[in-house]
Design a protein around this motif. Structure first.
Motif, PDB file in Angstrom:
ATOM      1  N   TYR A 520      -3.083  -6.641  93.705  1.00 44.62           N
ATOM      2  CA  TYR A 520      -3.363  -5.620  92.697  1.00 44.62           C
ATOM      3  C   TYR A 520      -2.357  -5.699  91.556  1.00 44.62           C
ATOM      4  O   TYR A 520      -2.729  -5.648  90.376  1.00 44.62           O
ATOM      5  CB  TYR A 520      -3.313  -4.219  93.309  1.00 44.62           C
ATOM      6  N   VAL A 523      -3.153  -8.519  89.225  1.00 43.76           N
ATOM      7  CA  VAL A 523      -4.249  -8.204  88.302  1.00 43.76           C
ATOM      8  C   VAL A 523      -3.798  -7.165  87.276  1.00 43.76           C
ATOM      9  O   VAL A 523      -4.093  -7.274  86.088  1.00 43.76           O
ATOM     10  CB  VAL A 523      -5.477  -7.693  89.086  1.00 43.76           C
ATOM     11  N   TYR A 545      -9.881  -2.133  89.902  1.00 46.28           N
ATOM     12  CA  TYR A 545      -9.556  -3.209  90.840  1.00 46.28           C
ATOM     13  C   TYR A 545     -10.400  -3.101  92.111  1.00 46.28           C
ATOM     14  O   TYR A 545     -10.941  -4.102  92.607  1.00 46.28           O
ATOM     15  CB  TYR A 545      -8.072  -3.152  91.194  1.00 46.28           C
TER      16      TYR A 545
END
Length: 777
Positions: A520, A523, A545
């Motif tokens: 996470y 990203v 996400y």
């Protein structure tokens, strides 16, 4: 519209806002506060109940309806008027005037939004460069619209953590420790969240008890009611308090719904007429662009009790007011207070996310000599876990200024300067230091001297994440900070992120494993590096996400080609928001990304083994979309089942990212690392990749993964006699039908004959580390 007309429009809107606010003040001050609160809360609850019972289709057909937000906006005005005025002697509740008040509240919000547009449009430059006008508009509109974007069920957890450093002084001053005060704030939140439902339940219970009593007497209820009340004094009192909760604002009575001491509540509350600034003469008098009193003190004293009229500012305003008054009562605590706040904020990231950072090396108060200035510099927290580096710069002060952006946008901008840019500059200096040599030493300061405590090689870290951490939420500036001209990816590729302690309590619940959290953040960092792409806060990023995985790719695609100058994703937090609804929120699993069972088992095995490179291997698998995950699951299942006939199987999964090489090995066979590395190197040649991410998964007789070792293999630089077999293997792998290789492992030498390396020998996986520190653990 030209500049002159926009200024005239802004001036006209300001005048209209002031007139609307003055009328609202007149209506509020003339009504009994308890009856007025009861009426507003009833409308709030009725709307919420209607929304819960409506189907998704009905909600879409009805269109957006912000009556709940409108009620919260109105409650802030009730708080402001009660804090600013003493009511006349004779008060009469008038439902028609309440209806007018609701309409005026809606009108005032609308006027304030138009003013935000008209007054921001002419801003040509500022701290945010050419984007200053847009961000100024968003700051003003959020100032008006944003009402405590928090999860009320987490109030106690937040307060318990941030107040813990001051436990002894809180006990000395208020007689209550951090845990007790946190429990009080949670009770305050619970009363506003479920108080009406609890009151309805209590009334129904007492009504049913009275009916049962009437039945035993074989008389109508009205004939025995007086007798029942006399015989059940405590129950009738409970029913009376429930009626007060339902119809007279009793759910906001924190004196009754919490055990917090009066001294503490008084520090968080206004007395009637105490506030003198909100309606004072001057521009913006009484409008939403003055600082609402609820942002300073969230409570109001009515009689001998204290009320939390607006439930949405008790988090930030309560926290600030409590600490401010603690220092007012004990001024000699200031220096120790600041030291404890600093220590708490610097430890928070690693502390709260301890489950997501298992075995991490954590350095706090790291010193180094800056090569540019030759001066000693300090950073707060450095966290090293596998091939991921987190550098956290914590700011212990309040994140959000309480000064209105309409009155002083520069002060808002200064908050960004203080809380974001300073943290960014400290991170930049450290990253430049990492880049100054192949390996750099780190120091702790002990007794006034600098003592080396570790060394770091930048080349060992696939992901390096500079983070600015605030105590309170700093939305929306925390996500807009990437628009600051001076905020650029460090070393050209590591984007800076701003996160709050508030956010961490949510992230740890949804991203419960180290691999999911690291992915996470990978990203999240990618999105932080994309200018002109805006999500409101951390929970919008988290929701995006969970639902879209690599949503940074979606954003990049939408911005590609210059078709859009700015991209805004709204409402992505819905999946997160809904997880905290309902009384059983703690017992329900939190949403997570979906993986086929076979892939999930492999991820669990990688996480359980945690050999060097395991986060990289997890990241590669988590990068896969739905189709890629399904394909991986099928190949894993097929080959795992074939291990009954073969000691080992392998395949290569190629794609846009680095190829993934997976070797499946029977658990009762020793791993032949020479064969593993040769096959992985051949895979790298076959797909023309410089590196291959490898996983060796061991499978027991029952077909379960009992371990999964990550490793990295590299393409040979040149063909030699010793490695020609690798090139020949690569040629076979490169054939289209063999991209996912199902090679017959009968050709492999029996792994059991492989000689086990010594503990201090180089690990045969090729990592360069000693066997005892790598795959021999």
């Amino acid at each position: 519209m030209d500049e002159k007309k926009r200024k005239e429009l802004a001036a006209s809107l300001l005048k209209d806002m002031e007139a609307t606010a003055a009328r609202m003040r007149k209506l509020i001050v003339a009504m009994p506060p308890h009856d007025l609160l009861g009426y507003i809360y009833a409308q709030y609850i009725l709307k919420a109940m209607a929304g819960q019972s409506a189907t998704e289709e009905q909600r879409e057909a009805d269109g957006p309806d912000d009556l709940i937000d409108q009620n919260q906006f109105l409650l802030e005005y009730v708080h402001a008027v009660l804090a600013s005025d003493v009511s006349p002697e004779e008060l009469t509740f008038d439902e028609a005037q309440c209806a007018e008040l609701f309409e005026l509240s809606r009108k005032l919000r609308e006027q304030a939004m138009f003013y935000a547009m008209a007054s921001s449009a002419d801003t040509k430059s500022g701290l945010f460069g050419p984007d200053t006008a847009d961000i100024e508009f968003r700051a003003k509109s959020n100032w008006v619209l944003l009402r405590g974007n928090r999860y009320q069920v987490l109030e106690g957890e937040f307060y318990s953590y941030v107040l813990a450093p001051h436990d002894d002084v809180l006990r000395e001053v208020y007689g209550y420790g951090a845990a007790d005060i946190a429990e009080g704030f949670q009770a305050m939140a619970n009363a506003s969240r479920s108080g009406h439902a609890d009151a309805i339940g209590e009334i129904m219970r007492q009504f049913e008890a009275a009916q049962a009593f009437a039945a035993t007497c074989d008389k109508p209820l009205e004939d025995v009611m007086e007798t029942w009340v006399a015989a059940n004094a405590e129950k009738s009192k409970a029913a009376g308090l429930a009626f007060d909760d339902m119809f007279r604002g009793g759910t906001a009575n924190v004196s009754r719904h919490t055990t917090l001491p009066p001294e503490l509540l008084a520090d968080l509350a206004y007395r009637r007429g105490e506030e003198t600034e909100f309606f004072a003469a001057g521009d913006f008098a009484g409008t939403p662009y003055r600082t609402l009193p609820a942002r300073k003190k969230p409570l109001i004293q009515l009689g001998s009790d204290y009320y939390a009229i607006d439930p949405c500012f008790t988090r930030d305003a309560g926290y600030r007011a409590l600490l401010y008054n603690l220092l007012q009562r004990k001024p000699d605590y200031k220096k120790t207070f600041e030291e404890r706040q600093k220590s708490m904020s610097e430890s928070a990231f690693a502390d709260i996310l301890s489950d997501q950072l298992p075995g991490a090396t954590v350095y706090q108060e790291v010193y180094y000599k800056d090569p540019a200035t030759k001066q000693w510099s300090e950073n707060d927290t450095l966290i090293l876990i596998d091939d991921v580096l987190f550098l956290v710069e914590a700011k212990a002060g309040a994140a959000a200024t309480i000064a209105s952006p309409a009155l002083d946008f520069g002060r808002h901008a200064q908050s960004v300067q203080d809380l974001v840019v300073k943290a960014y500059n400290q991170c930049e200096r450290f990253f430049n230091y990492l880049n100054s040599a192949e390996e750099v030493p780190l120091y702790h300061r002990v007794g006034g001297k600098y003592k080396e405590c570790g060394r770091v090689r930048r080349s060992e870290y696939r992901m390096m994440m500079p983070i600015g951490l605030t105590v309170e939420s700093f939305s929306p500036f925390s996500t807009y900070c990437k628009e600051l001209p001076q905020i650029k990816p460090l070393l050209g590729k590591h984007a800076f992120m701003s996160i709050s302690i508030d956010d961490l309590f949510v992230l740890k619940r949804f991203l419960s494993t180290p691999g999911s959290f690291a992915h996470y953040m990978e990203v999240r960092q990618a999105v932080a590096g994309i200018r002109h792409a805006h999500l409101f806060d951390e929970f919008d990023h988290l929701g995006a996400y969970l639902t879209k995985n690599r949503f940074d790719h979606d954003i990049a695609d939408q911005l590609r080609g210059g078709k859009a100058s700015m991209l805004i994703w709204d409402g992505m937090s819905d999946i997160v928001d809904k997880s905290f609804e309902g009384e059983d929120w703690e017992s329900k699993p939190f949403p997570s990304q979906e993986f086929p069972a076979e892939v999930l088992k492999l991820l669990v095995a990688i996480d359980a083994t945690r050999t060097r490179g395991w986060l990289s291997a997890e990241s590669h698998i988590r990068n896969l979309g739905e189709e890629g995950r399904t394909n991986l699951a099928k190949v894993l299942t097929d080959l795992r089942q074939s291990l009954k006939q073969h000691p080992a199987r392998y395949f290569t999964l190629a794609g846009d990212d680095e190829p993934l090489f997976v070797w499946l090995q029977r658990h009762d066979q020793k791993i032949d690392w020479t064969s593993v590395n040769d096959k992985a190197s051949a895979a790298a040649l076959a797909v023309r990749a410089s590196n291959v991410i490898g996983v060796v998964a061991e499978v027991n007789a029952e077909g379960a993964f009992v371990g999964a070792h990550a490793f990295a293999a590299r393409k040979p630089s040149a063909r030699t006699a010793d490695n020609s077999h690798i090139y020949e293997d690569a040629a076979r792998m490169a054939q289209p039908t063999r991209m996912v290789n199902l090679n017959d492992s009968k050709k492999l030498a029996p792994a059991a004959k492989a000689q086990k390396p010594g503990r201090n020998d180089p690990c045969p996986c090729g990592s360069g580390a000693k066997y005892k520190k790598c795959h021999g653990r």
